[in-house]
Design an enzyme around this catalytic site. Structure first.
Site, PDB file in Angstrom:
ATOM      1  NE  ARG A 133     -24.683  75.989  77.062  1.00 48.46           N
ATOM      2  CZ  ARG A 133     -25.830  75.595  77.593  1.00 48.46           C
ATOM      3  NH1 ARG A 133     -25.827  74.806  78.641  1.00 48.46           N
ATOM      4  NH2 ARG A 133     -26.958  76.001  77.089  1.00 48.46           N
ATOM      5  CE  LYS A 155      -4.931  80.979  66.715  1.00 51.98           C
ATOM      6  NZ  LYS A 155      -4.214  81.672  65.626  1.00 51.98           N
ATOM      7  CD  GLU A 197       2.283  75.783  59.647  1.00 50.62           C
ATOM      8  OE1 GLU A 197       2.786  76.760  60.228  1.00 50.62           O
ATOM      9  OE2 GLU A 197       1.138  75.819  59.134  1.00 50.62           O
ATOM     10  CE  LYS A 239       0.352  76.780  68.106  1.00 50.74           C
ATOM     11  NZ  LYS A 239      -0.477  76.318  67.040  1.00 50.74           N
ATOM     12  CD  GLU A 249      -3.717  85.227  66.434  1.00 53.99           C
ATOM     13  OE1 GLU A 249      -3.615  83.986  66.426  1.00 53.99           O
ATOM     14  OE2 GLU A 249      -3.917  85.907  65.423  1.00 53.99           O
ATOM     15  NE  ARG A 253      -2.236  80.810  69.182  1.00 47.16           N
ATOM     16  CZ  ARG A 253      -2.881  79.779  69.684  1.00 47.16           C
ATOM     17  NH1 ARG A 253      -3.370  79.840  70.908  1.00 47.16           N
ATOM     18  NH2 ARG A 253      -3.044  78.677  68.987  1.00 47.16           N
ATOM     19  CG  ASN A 257      -1.521  83.726  62.314  1.00 50.52           C
ATOM     20  OD1 ASN A 257      -1.788  82.541  62.197  1.00 50.52           O
ATOM     21  ND2 ASN A 257      -2.098  84.509  63.197  1.00 50.52           N
ATOM     22  CG  HIS A 260      -0.348  81.119  58.600  1.00 52.82           C
ATOM     23  ND1 HIS A 260       1.001  80.924  58.756  1.00 52.82           N
ATOM     24  CD2 HIS A 260      -0.937  79.980  59.036  1.00 52.82           C
ATOM     25  CE1 HIS A 260       1.225  79.722  59.278  1.00 52.82           C
ATOM     26  NE2 HIS A 260       0.066  79.128  59.448  1.00 52.82           N
ATOM     27  CG  HIS A 264      -5.080  81.377  55.820  1.00 52.92           C
ATOM     28  ND1 HIS A 264      -5.370  81.900  57.058  1.00 52.92           N
ATOM     29  CD2 HIS A 264      -4.594  80.141  56.053  1.00 52.92           C
ATOM     30  CE1 HIS A 264      -5.057  81.002  57.989  1.00 52.92           C
ATOM     31  NE2 HIS A 264      -4.584  79.935  57.408  1.00 52.92           N
ATOM     32  CG  HIS A 278      -2.385  75.025  56.193  1.00 54.94           C
ATOM     33  ND1 HIS A 278      -3.025  76.242  56.194  1.00 54.94           N
ATOM     34  CD2 HIS A 278      -1.550  75.042  57.262  1.00 54.94           C
ATOM     35  CE1 HIS A 278      -2.605  76.962  57.218  1.00 54.94           C
ATOM     36  NE2 HIS A 278      -1.710  76.255  57.892  1.00 54.94           N
TER      37      HIS A 278
HETATM   38  P1  NAD Z   1      -4.611  66.626  57.060  1.00 53.73           P
HETATM   39  O1  NAD Z   1      -5.185  66.456  58.383  1.00 53.73           O
HETATM   40  O2  NAD Z   1      -5.541  66.742  55.904  1.00 53.73           O
HETATM   41  O3  NAD Z   1      -3.576  65.447  56.777  1.00 53.73           O
HETATM   42  C1  NAD Z   1      -2.937  65.376  55.520  1.00 53.73           C
HETATM   43  C2  NAD Z   1      -3.152  64.006  54.876  1.00 53.73           C
HETATM   44  O4  NAD Z   1      -2.346  63.048  55.556  1.00 53.73           O
HETATM   45  C3  NAD Z   1      -4.581  63.482  54.980  1.00 53.73           C
HETATM   46  O5  NAD Z   1      -4.905  62.878  53.764  1.00 53.73           O
HETATM   47  C4  NAD Z   1      -4.502  62.427  56.077  1.00 53.73           C
HETATM   48  O6  NAD Z   1      -5.455  61.424  55.909  1.00 53.73           O
HETATM   49  C5  NAD Z   1      -3.118  61.900  55.903  1.00 53.73           C
HETATM   50  N1  NAD Z   1      -2.471  61.349  57.092  1.00 53.73           N
HETATM   51  C6  NAD Z   1      -2.495  61.848  58.344  1.00 53.73           C
HETATM   52  N2  NAD Z   1      -1.644  61.178  59.133  1.00 53.73           N
HETATM   53  C7  NAD Z   1      -1.080  60.220  58.363  1.00 53.73           C
HETATM   54  C8  NAD Z   1      -0.100  59.221  58.593  1.00 53.73           C
HETATM   55  N3  NAD Z   1       0.517  59.108  59.769  1.00 53.73           N
HETATM   56  N4  NAD Z   1       0.219  58.384  57.569  1.00 53.73           N
HETATM   57  C9  NAD Z   1      -0.370  58.525  56.360  1.00 53.73           C
HETATM   58  N5  NAD Z   1      -1.259  59.469  56.061  1.00 53.73           N
HETATM   59  C10 NAD Z   1      -1.614  60.306  57.059  1.00 53.73           C
HETATM   60  O7  NAD Z   1      -3.687  67.923  56.974  1.00 53.73           O
HETATM   61  P2  NAD Z   1      -2.535  68.520  57.913  1.00 53.73           P
HETATM   62  O8  NAD Z   1      -1.513  69.017  56.979  1.00 53.73           O
HETATM   63  O9  NAD Z   1      -2.163  67.619  59.006  1.00 53.73           O
HETATM   64  O10 NAD Z   1      -3.281  69.766  58.592  1.00 53.73           O
HETATM   65  C11 NAD Z   1      -3.773  70.834  57.818  1.00 53.73           C
HETATM   66  C12 NAD Z   1      -4.902  71.507  58.574  1.00 53.73           C
HETATM   67  O11 NAD Z   1      -4.408  71.986  59.829  1.00 53.73           O
HETATM   68  C13 NAD Z   1      -5.469  72.691  57.860  1.00 53.73           C
HETATM   69  O12 NAD Z   1      -6.867  72.622  57.894  1.00 53.73           O
HETATM   70  C14 NAD Z   1      -4.996  73.885  58.685  1.00 53.73           C
HETATM   71  O13 NAD Z   1      -5.872  74.974  58.635  1.00 53.73           O
HETATM   72  C15 NAD Z   1      -4.933  73.282  60.056  1.00 53.73           C
HETATM   73  N6  NAD Z   1      -4.044  73.994  60.987  1.00 53.73           N
HETATM   74  C16 NAD Z   1      -4.528  74.315  62.205  1.00 53.73           C
HETATM   75  C17 NAD Z   1      -3.714  74.949  63.134  1.00 53.73           C
HETATM   76  C18 NAD Z   1      -4.232  75.220  64.514  1.00 53.73           C
HETATM   77  O14 NAD Z   1      -3.544  75.913  65.271  1.00 53.73           O
HETATM   78  N7  NAD Z   1      -5.374  74.699  64.892  1.00 53.73           N
HETATM   79  C19 NAD Z   1      -2.389  75.262  62.802  1.00 53.73           C
HETATM   80  C20 NAD Z   1      -1.922  74.911  61.537  1.00 53.73           C
HETATM   81  C21 NAD Z   1      -2.755  74.281  60.621  1.00 53.73           C
HETATM   82  N1  GLY Z   2      -1.124  78.275  63.875  1.00 51.57           N
HETATM   83  C1  GLY Z   2      -1.308  79.553  64.465  1.00 51.57           C
HETATM   84  C2  GLY Z   2      -1.668  79.522  65.908  1.00 51.57           C
HETATM   85  O1  GLY Z   2      -1.843  78.475  66.490  1.00 51.57           O
HETATM   86  O2  GLY Z   2      -1.812  80.544  66.493  1.00 51.57           O
END
Ligand code: NAD
Ligand code: GLY
Length: 378
Positions: A133, A155, A197, A239, A249, A253, A257, A260, A264, A278
């Site tokens: 939890r 998030k 971003e 942010k 949100e 907030r 997006n 997005h 998406h 993404h």
């Molecule tokens: P990811 O985590 O898939 O990383 C991209 C690639 O880079 C992967 O293949 C990973 O293995 C590689 N990698 C990571 N760090 C590395 C490094 N230092 N050196 C070499 N390779 C490396 O993708 P991302 O672009 O980091 O994140 C995308 C995700 O984030 C999506 O799922 C999206 O929905 C999510 N997201 C979440 C929020 C939130 O607020 N929680 C906001 C924006 C995006």
């Molecule tokens: N990436 C959108 C948020 O964190 O609200």
């Protein structure tokens, strides 16, 4: 393999606080933080025991450095590796990770560390939110996208067949360590995805930051550590400021997006595959949101064109037609857009723009207008 030694290492570039009352935490930004992670993490733990969760790519490059640093600070730690890629934000991987946390006999007062990009942060954060939890977790983002966006704000979640991030929870980390030197090992495509971003913050409410990015784009792409640290700092500040005002949100907030809703839908229609990351979806989505705003007479067309030109100069796609593979269908895109979490009573809330730095929340956009617009874009 161990992480490359940071060039031009400085002890710490910046600390950005996220002000959320008892859930407040710091974002530390600078090169070399992985090597000194133990020193920063140890004082913030309830118990000196952690599990590091990472992906198969990051494990080969940065895991050993982190584990050595944690152990040198007297923290008992083990690790768990998930397959790299968006497909790991799934019920299957979530279940396996929850079982691994329980198998490692982590207690509620122990901590989970997410080492990796947004996929690892979102998946691990969600597991930390639900196992026992709610357990403490720390974000060590290693992609630009995760350093400027996903590791901050709490998030967490996974994707389902119905769409992206549709199952999840708000669960704040207790610390974020953004080691700028980790970006040196990031493939160019992933760096650019994260850059979308970064640009987003300028487009939302900071025209000066947008101009700074326009001036410093070449340095940022060439790997200048100070420029990159500054871009991450300003993004995190932007942010943190929004999240502190609207953690869950309820309104403001939603500005984060920008791009997005289109993005998406594009990700869903390209099957969350290598056709589109993404960040690439967000870049096209922001260009579309600005173009739609201009077409509706809400935003001067020069502003929309300036934003799109910057994204294109960075090397990002800005049009749906540039996505490789079969053409996308406007009806299917519209249907995917209505899976957005911002849909209320069947009405779409959209982030539109009056110009660079002037994004706003528009409610009740007529689907037929969007359909007509999308038809001209595919
Ligand atoms: P990811 O985590 O898939 O990383 C991209 C690639 O880079 C992967 O293949 C990973 O293995 C590689 N990698 C990571 N760090 C590395 C490094 N230092 N050196 C070499 N390779 C490396 O993708 P991302 O672009 O980091 O994140 C995308 C995700 O984030 C999506 O799922 C999206 O929905 C999510 N997201 C979440 C929020 C939130 O607020 N929680 C906001 C924006 C995006
Ligand atoms: N990436 C959108 C948020 O964190 O609200």
């Amino acid at each position: 393999m161990t992480s490359p030694a940071p060039q031009n290492a400085k002890p710490l570039h910046a600390c950005v606080p996220v002000d959320l009352g008892e859930r407040s935490y710091d974002i530390l930004i600078g090169p070399g933080l992985l090597q000194s992670a133990g020193e920063h993490i140890a004082p913030r733990l309830n118990q000196p025991r952690t599990l590091v969760v990472t992906d198969s790519t990051v494990a080969n490059i940065h895991l050993e450095t982190l584990l050595n640093s944690l152990r040198a600070s007297g923290i008992e730690t083990s690790s768990y590796v998930v397959p790299a890629g968006e497909a790991s934000k799934s019920f299957t991987e979530l279940e396996k990770l929850c079982e691994a946390i329980l198998t490692a006999r982590l207690e509620r007062a122990d901590s989970i560390i997410a080492l990796g990009g947004g996929v690892i942060g979102d998946l691990t954060g969600f597991a930390a939110a639900i196992v026992r939890r709610g357990m403490k977790f720390i974000q060590i983002p290693t992609t630009l996208l995760s350093q400027v966006d996903s590791s901050v704000g709490g998030k967490t979640g996974i994707n389902t067949t119905m769409g992206k991030n549709l199952v999840g929870a708000f669960h704040q980390p207790s610390l974020v360590l953004a080691d700028i030197a980790c970006l040196d090992t990031l493939p160019a495509r992933d760096f650019l995805s994260g850059y979308a971003e970064v640009v987003k913050y300028g487009l939302i409410n900071d025209p000066d930051f947008f101009s700074w990015l326009d001036l410093n784009l070449d340095l940022l792409k060439a790997g200048d550590i100070d420029a990159r640290a500054e871009a991450v700092r300003r993004s995190c500040l932007a942010k943190a400021n929004i999240v502190a005002q609207d953690e869950t949100e309820q309104g403001l907030r939603a500005l984060l997006n920008l791009g997005h809703t289109f993005g998406h839908a594009l990700e869903a229609e390209t099957g969350y595959s290598a056709r589109l990351t993404h960040g690439e979806g967000v870049a096209i989505g922001m260009a579309l949101a600005m173009a739609f705003s201009a077409e509706e007479g809400l935003c001067p067309s020069q502003e929309s064109e300036r934003a799109t030109a910057h994204l294109a100069r960075a090397g990002l796609k800005t049009q749906i037609k540039q996505i490789e593979g079969p053409a996308l269908d406007p009806d299917r895109l519209l249907t995917a857009m209505f899976q957005d979490k911002k849909v209320q009573s069947g009405r779409l809330t959209f982030i539109l723009s009056r110009g660079i730095g002037q994004a706003y929340i528009a409610r009740d956009i007529a689907p037929e207008k969007l359909k007509a617009f999308l038809t001209t874009q595919v």
